[in-house]
Design an enzyme around this catalytic site. Structure first.
Site, PDB file in Angstrom:
ATOM      1  CE1 TYR A   1      -3.772  -2.321   0.087  1.00 10.42           C
ATOM      2  CE2 TYR A   1      -2.548  -3.405   1.825  1.00 10.42           C
ATOM      3  CZ  TYR A   1      -3.568  -3.405   0.903  1.00 10.42           C
ATOM      4  OH  TYR A   1      -4.374  -4.498   0.805  1.00 10.42           O
TER       5      TYR A   1
ATOM      6  CG  HIS B   1      -5.203  -0.296   3.374  1.00  8.15           C
ATOM      7  ND1 HIS B   1      -4.799  -0.812   4.564  1.00  8.15           N
ATOM      8  CD2 HIS B   1      -5.735  -1.341   2.687  1.00  8.15           C
ATOM      9  CE1 HIS B   1      -5.064  -2.123   4.608  1.00  8.15           C
ATOM     10  NE2 HIS B   1      -5.633  -2.461   3.481  1.00  8.15           N
TER      11      HIS B   1
END
Ligand code: MG
Length: 404
Positions: free
Chosen positions: A157, A212
């Site tokens: 991420y 996220h």
């Protein structure tokens, strides 16, 4: 004579390296039992304790047919409600009861949920890497294997530890260890990646991306607006569930479809997100909201507000949980897409009955109930990992903690 619950037990195991918890509900009928997913990978013992020390004595002797009554009994049983530990424990029993109901009826679970609205569920798969060529290669591989929906992502991420390097050298003296990332760099690199994939591949390829929760609101708005031109299938977790009103600003400013919900645990979180039309896809991890019973209700609610399902389908979900997702996918009209990750081959030493992936779709095995069997002796060969996880220690360039 009603068939009653004889014993409820938790079976933790980690054949693929990730902790999984399956609940087994044994009944008064010899050989008749059900399995449910209670996987909360990071607090395994806590869930097992709730299942075996509190739910087992609560449920012994009760009629397996009364799923709604038993779900409510577990939900209100300790007075305070919700949270991932309690919800996962409840989910394990809830799915197992649906499994038993299907076995008694000799019907697959999707049949009890209304029958098949579709024959298979379309999946999205993940393409990530530490450079654009690597990610492009992975997207090509997936597309060549019939996948039409791909989530493109920088590895980890976008945490600097994994991809863009060097942040740990720039942080203040004495800063704590963690996975460092910079929100501004994140936006720049993610736009670059998504633009590249959109240009290189067939215009019908559906592109997804998961933030996220890593951006402050002004950057999140800028990012979602910038991505409009690349026509995403959805953008996930742009906003943390703690800031639901911020989604209204996103809605007012851009058309990028919003997916949210893998962190939801409380019903008011997803009820409000849907009824206020803040999201387009619900992403709940169904064991974390209490199992099939609340997930089916959430799916129905979403159908009245234009919200499609995209149930969380990560490696920290047992095959029982993946199959439960699939039964909902097949039976609910407002299914959107199903997340599907690589499966570690050792999973099959313990479980039999995983969803079968063919040409971009997953298919059920059509056995009665949920359709997954488990070898309990094999499960013992793969004990769960103890201790605390470190991947959630995400940090900003100044060393401050940020949501993972
Ligand atoms: Mg996600």
């Amino acid at each position: 004579m009603p068939i009653t619950i004889k014993k409820v037990k938790a079976i933790p195991t980690a054949p693929g390296g990730t902790n999984l918890i399956v609940v087994k509900v044994e009944t008064s009928e010899p050989g008749l039992y059900g399995l449910g997913c209670a996987t909360f990978a990071y607090q395994v013992k806590a869930v097992c304790t709730v299942v075996e020390d509190y739910l087992d004595p609560l449920l012994q002797g009760r009629d397996v047919d009364d799923i709604e009554e038993l779900w409510q009994l577990m939900y209100q049983g300790a007075y305070w409600r919700n949270g991932p530990i309690a919800n996962n424990a409840i989910s394990g029993v809830d799915m197992a009861l649906w499994d038993i109901k299907g076995k008694i009826a000799n019907l697959p679970l999707y049949s009890l949920l209304g029958g098949r609205y579709r024959k298979a569920a379309a999946v999205y798969r993940h393409a990530s890497g530490s450079n654009i060529d690597e990610i492009e290669e992975r997207v090509s591989y997936l597309v060549n294997h019939g996948i039409r929906h791909v989530r493109v992502q920088w590895q980890g991420y976008g945490g600097a530890k994994n991809v863009w390097g060097d942040f740990p050298e720039d942080v203040p003296e004495g800063a704590n260890k963690g996975i460092y990332y910079d929100p501004r760099t994140y936006v720049r690199k993610a736009v670059e990646l998504i633009a590249h994939v959109r240009e290189k591949f067939d215009p019908n390829l559906e592109i997804l991306h998961d933030v996220h929760e890593r951006l402050p609101l002004p950057l999140a708005l800028e990012f979602a607006k910038e991505l409009e031109q690349y026509r995403l299938f959805f953008l996930e977790d742009l906003i943390a569930p703690e800031e639901p009103e911020a989604l209204d600003q996103v809605r007012q400013n851009c058309t990028t479809p919003m997916a949210l919900g893998e962190l939801y645990v409380h019903p008011m979180e997803y009820t409000e997100a849907m009824t206020k039309r803040r999201i387009d896809f619900m992403r709940m991890h169904i064991s974390c909201i209490g199992g099939l019973t609340p997930a089916r209700k959430a799916a129905v609610l979403g159908s009245y507000f234009g919200v499609r399902t995209a149930w969380h389908g990560p490696p920290d979900l047992s095959p029982v949980g993946h199959m439960a997702n699939l039964h909902l996918d097949l039976s609910q009209p407002n299914f959107g897409i199903q997340e599907y990750c690589n499966v570690n081959a050792r999973i099959f030493e313990v479980f039999d009955g995983y969803p079968d992936l063919r040409n971009g779709f997953i298919y059920p095995n059509n056995r009665p109930g949920i359709g997954v069997e488990m070898d309990e002796n094999a499960a013992k060969r793969f004990p769960p990992k103890e201790g605390v996880t470190g991947w959630t220690h995400t940090r900003l360039p100044d060393g401050g903690l940020h949501l993972p």
